[in-house]
Design a protein around this motif. Structure first.
Motif, mmCIF file in Angstrom:
data_model
loop_
_atom_site.group_PDB
_atom_site.id
_atom_site.type_symbol
_atom_site.label_atom_id
_atom_site.label_comp_id
_atom_site.label_asym_id
_atom_site.label_seq_id
_atom_site.Cartn_x
_atom_site.Cartn_y
_atom_site.Cartn_z
ATOM 1 N N UNK B 46 0.829 -1.207 0.000
ATOM 2 C CA UNK B 46 0.000 0.000 0.000
ATOM 3 C C UNK B 46 0.862 1.254 0.000
ATOM 4 N N UNK B 47 1.984 1.181 0.668
ATOM 5 C CA UNK B 47 2.889 2.330 0.729
ATOM 6 C C UNK B 47 3.490 2.600 -0.643
ATOM 7 N N UNK B 48 3.918 1.526 -1.314
ATOM 8 C CA UNK B 48 4.441 1.670 -2.667
ATOM 9 C C UNK B 48 3.345 2.201 -3.582
ATOM 10 N N UNK B 49 2.149 1.682 -3.408
ATOM 11 C CA UNK B 49 1.016 2.111 -4.237
ATOM 12 C C UNK B 49 0.808 3.611 -4.125
ATOM 13 N N UNK B 50 0.791 4.099 -2.906
ATOM 14 C CA UNK B 50 0.591 5.537 -2.683
ATOM 15 C C UNK B 50 1.664 6.341 -3.404
ATOM 16 N N UNK B 51 2.916 5.923 -3.271
ATOM 17 C CA UNK B 51 4.033 6.657 -3.869
ATOM 18 C C UNK B 51 3.921 6.652 -5.391
ATOM 19 N N UNK B 52 3.672 5.492 -5.973
ATOM 20 C CA UNK B 52 3.625 5.392 -7.430
ATOM 21 C C UNK B 52 2.396 6.101 -7.980
ATOM 22 N N UNK B 53 1.320 6.088 -7.205
ATOM 23 C CA UNK B 53 0.120 6.793 -7.652
ATOM 24 C C UNK B 53 0.399 8.288 -7.793
ATOM 25 N N UNK B 54 1.121 8.850 -6.823
ATOM 26 C CA UNK B 54 1.461 10.266 -6.902
ATOM 27 C C UNK B 54 2.296 10.559 -8.154
ATOM 28 N N UNK B 55 3.262 9.680 -8.428
ATOM 29 C CA UNK B 55 4.113 9.893 -9.596
ATOM 30 C C UNK B 55 3.304 9.758 -10.885
ATOM 31 N N UNK B 56 2.320 8.871 -10.871
ATOM 32 C CA UNK B 56 1.465 8.711 -12.051
ATOM 33 C C UNK B 56 0.606 9.958 -12.243
ATOM 34 N N UNK B 57 0.109 10.509 -11.122
ATOM 35 C CA UNK B 57 -0.702 11.728 -11.224
ATOM 36 C C UNK B 57 0.138 12.897 -11.734
ATOM 37 N N UNK B 58 1.422 12.869 -11.412
ATOM 38 C CA UNK B 58 2.321 13.924 -11.880
ATOM 39 C C UNK B 58 2.717 13.705 -13.334
ATOM 40 N N UNK B 59 2.318 12.575 -13.903
ATOM 41 C CA UNK B 59 2.582 12.332 -15.318
ATOM 42 C C UNK B 59 3.916 11.660 -15.599
ATOM 43 N N UNK B 60 4.609 11.199 -14.558
ATOM 44 C CA UNK B 60 5.924 10.588 -14.772
ATOM 45 C C UNK B 60 5.834 9.086 -14.988
ATOM 46 N N UNK B 61 4.742 8.493 -14.523
ATOM 47 C CA UNK B 61 4.556 7.056 -14.697
ATOM 48 C C UNK B 61 3.204 6.820 -15.350
ATOM 49 N N UNK B 62 3.108 5.700 -16.033
ATOM 50 C CA UNK B 62 1.825 5.276 -16.584
ATOM 51 C C UNK B 62 1.502 3.912 -16.014
ATOM 52 N N UNK B 63 0.331 3.804 -15.424
ATOM 53 C CA UNK B 63 -0.008 2.547 -14.763
ATOM 54 C C UNK B 63 -1.227 1.947 -15.434
ATOM 55 N N UNK B 64 -1.138 0.647 -15.695
ATOM 56 C CA UNK B 64 -2.317 -0.055 -16.209
ATOM 57 C C UNK B 64 -2.401 -1.403 -15.537
ATOM 58 N N UNK B 65 -3.606 -1.751 -15.178
ATOM 59 C CA UNK B 65 -3.812 -3.052 -14.548
ATOM 60 C C UNK B 65 -3.273 -4.147 -15.455
ATOM 61 N N UNK B 66 -2.729 -5.086 -14.824
ATOM 62 C CA UNK B 66 -2.194 -6.266 -15.509
ATOM 63 C C UNK B 66 -0.929 -5.937 -16.315
ATOM 64 N N UNK B 67 -0.935 -4.779 -17.011
ATOM 65 C CA UNK B 67 0.219 -4.421 -17.835
ATOM 66 C C UNK B 67 1.387 -3.955 -16.979
ATOM 67 N N UNK B 68 1.104 -3.442 -15.793
ATOM 68 C CA UNK B 68 2.179 -2.955 -14.930
ATOM 69 C C UNK B 68 2.397 -1.460 -15.057
ATOM 70 N N UNK B 69 3.498 -0.994 -14.485
ATOM 71 C CA UNK B 69 3.814 0.430 -14.446
ATOM 72 C C UNK B 69 5.045 0.700 -15.291
ATOM 73 N N UNK B 70 4.944 1.697 -16.186
ATOM 74 C CA UNK B 70 6.133 2.056 -16.956
ATOM 75 C C UNK B 70 6.393 3.554 -16.919
ATOM 76 N N UNK B 71 7.650 3.898 -17.163
ATOM 77 C CA UNK B 71 8.053 5.295 -17.145
ATOM 78 C C UNK B 71 7.522 5.965 -18.408
ATOM 79 N N UNK B 72 6.901 7.120 -18.226
ATOM 80 C CA UNK B 72 6.339 7.834 -19.373
ATOM 81 C C UNK B 72 7.441 8.181 -20.365
ATOM 82 N N UNK B 73 7.167 7.912 -21.633
ATOM 83 C CA UNK B 73 8.158 8.164 -22.680
ATOM 84 C C UNK B 73 8.431 9.661 -22.814
#
Lengths: 232, 232
Positions: B46-73
């Motif tokens: 849950x702690x990792x989730x919170x951190x990565x969610x913030x980065x995704x909201x900032x546009x630095x990460x893209x998260x998709x279920x099943x596909x995983x998390x990748x760094x925005x191109x």
DNA sequence: AATGACGTTATGTATAGACATAATACTCCC
DNA sequence: GGGAGTATTATGTCTATACATAACGTCATT
């Protein structure tokens, strides 16, 4: 414990938003504590916390430990715009993006701009001047200096097909920056934009920084008719 | 399970940000799953989730279920500015705010602006024209129409001491709106702003909506020298 | 080969319980 | 009365666990 349906943090968020908007929770009012709301809405405190945190981030609530949560008296909301590739910006406006390099040279960076970016007089820079087109018509004139201390690869990069804007977005590890929009007469950019030197145009000065070092300073002079659109 | 120190979601956020910025996780790369990261950093998922969610909201990460998390191109980051009371905006710039009502009347709302706000020709409106001052000098000219359908109280409100801007912020249950900045010649506002009609100035057109109804449309014409400053 | 059903998997979210932290309110002492 | 110290309290965060959900791959069927 009265309501059974609205579980899920979004439901709690919406319900709280509704109470704020209907003034059931008037501006300045102290709202019930997380524990109480959780009991009332039939969910866990963490769920209420998530919902209220989002509202606080949106500027609608003010939260302080021990003091509780209250509705913001005069909400100062944040407007957002997305900063992206200029080509993408043009596509979003429904036009075909084009690009033409005007100059890539060693024109020295003016002292005032060195100061804005925070680099000393000895830091080497590269200068790039280009024009971005929308459906063949001038869209924005780009006048940029890149710090070679931060981006040595920029010295040998070829900006004839890929704009410096896009090259930097792809290669620079940028962390933060400042934007400064102002209205000005087109001036020197007028000839590139196909307008009179007196025509009012939007000018964007942007400084971009990496995690440690200043990267680039750019002045974008938009063609007449440009609108900066944002949503709240 | 190698690192012991960085517990807390902010630490995880910073560590992930560092890996993105150092290209340890290069653009486009798939990063480890939440479970793996949690194990590596010694914290709960849950702690990792919170951190990565913030980065995704900032546009630095893209998260998709099943596909995983990748760094925005090509990260398209969001610039933010705070929309607040004009008086507050002036104070922020270190000046003493002033206000002068020019007119509060029933000047009809131009059809184009009715359309922008989305109200019909029969909806009654009130017109308010005013000037905001910074240290006694013109700062911005305000030309506004308020929908009396949404805000009946505006019909009898007194705008001689409190600006419509502030009155609405206090009384209107506003939910969303649009901002439209452009550069234009000062035109009719020139006499109020103390400049020539040809002087380039920044113009802000703003439409504001409540949860259900359109509330107000305003054109703010800023005095020459105005800069719109934002941070990324 | 195209299509559809299904299992797998990574993220999304909810929960109860616990401790941390900040800030107010109160008490005691001088 | 005033100041220092302490108790209380609401939010902030972490944990472990569980289930939900979306989406990719695979396999079987047509």
């Amino acid at each position: 414990m009265s309501r059974a349906a609205p579980t899920g943090w979004q439901a709690v968020h919406d319900e709280a938003l509704r109470r704020i908007q209907t003034r059931e929770w008037p501006p300045g009012a102290l709202i019930p504590g997380e524990e109480d709301l959780a009991a009332e809405l039939g969910c866990a405190r963490a769920t209420v916390n998530r919902a209220l945190r989002e509202l606080a981030e949106a500027g609608l609530l003010e939260r302080r430990r021990k003091a509780g949560t209250r509705v913001t008296e005069v909400p100062s909301r944040r407007a957002q715009m997305s900063i992206s590739r200029i080509a993408e910006e043009i596509e979003t406006r429904g036009a075909r993006p084009g690009y033409a390099l005007i100059a890539a040279d060693d024109t020295p960076m003016p002292p005032a701009r060195r100061h804005a970016l925070g680099i000393g007089p000895d830091t080497p820079t590269r200068h790039v001047e280009a024009l971005h087109l929308a459906d063949g018509a001038p869209y924005v004139h780009e006048n940029r200096w890149i710090s070679l201390a931060a981006m040595p690869a920029a010295a040998s990069a070829d900006f004839t097909t890929m704009s410096a804007n896009e090259w930097l977005l792809r290669h620079a590890p940028f962390s933060h920056g400042t934007l400064d929009y102002s209205a000005a007469a087109a001036g020197e950019a007028a000839s590139h934009l196909g307008c009179d030197a007196q025509t009012p145009v939007m000018v964007l000065d942007r400084a971009t920084f990496g995690p440690e070092t200043p990267i680039t300073w750019v002045r974008l002079t938009y063609a007449p008719g440009f609108h900066l659109h944002m949503k709240i």
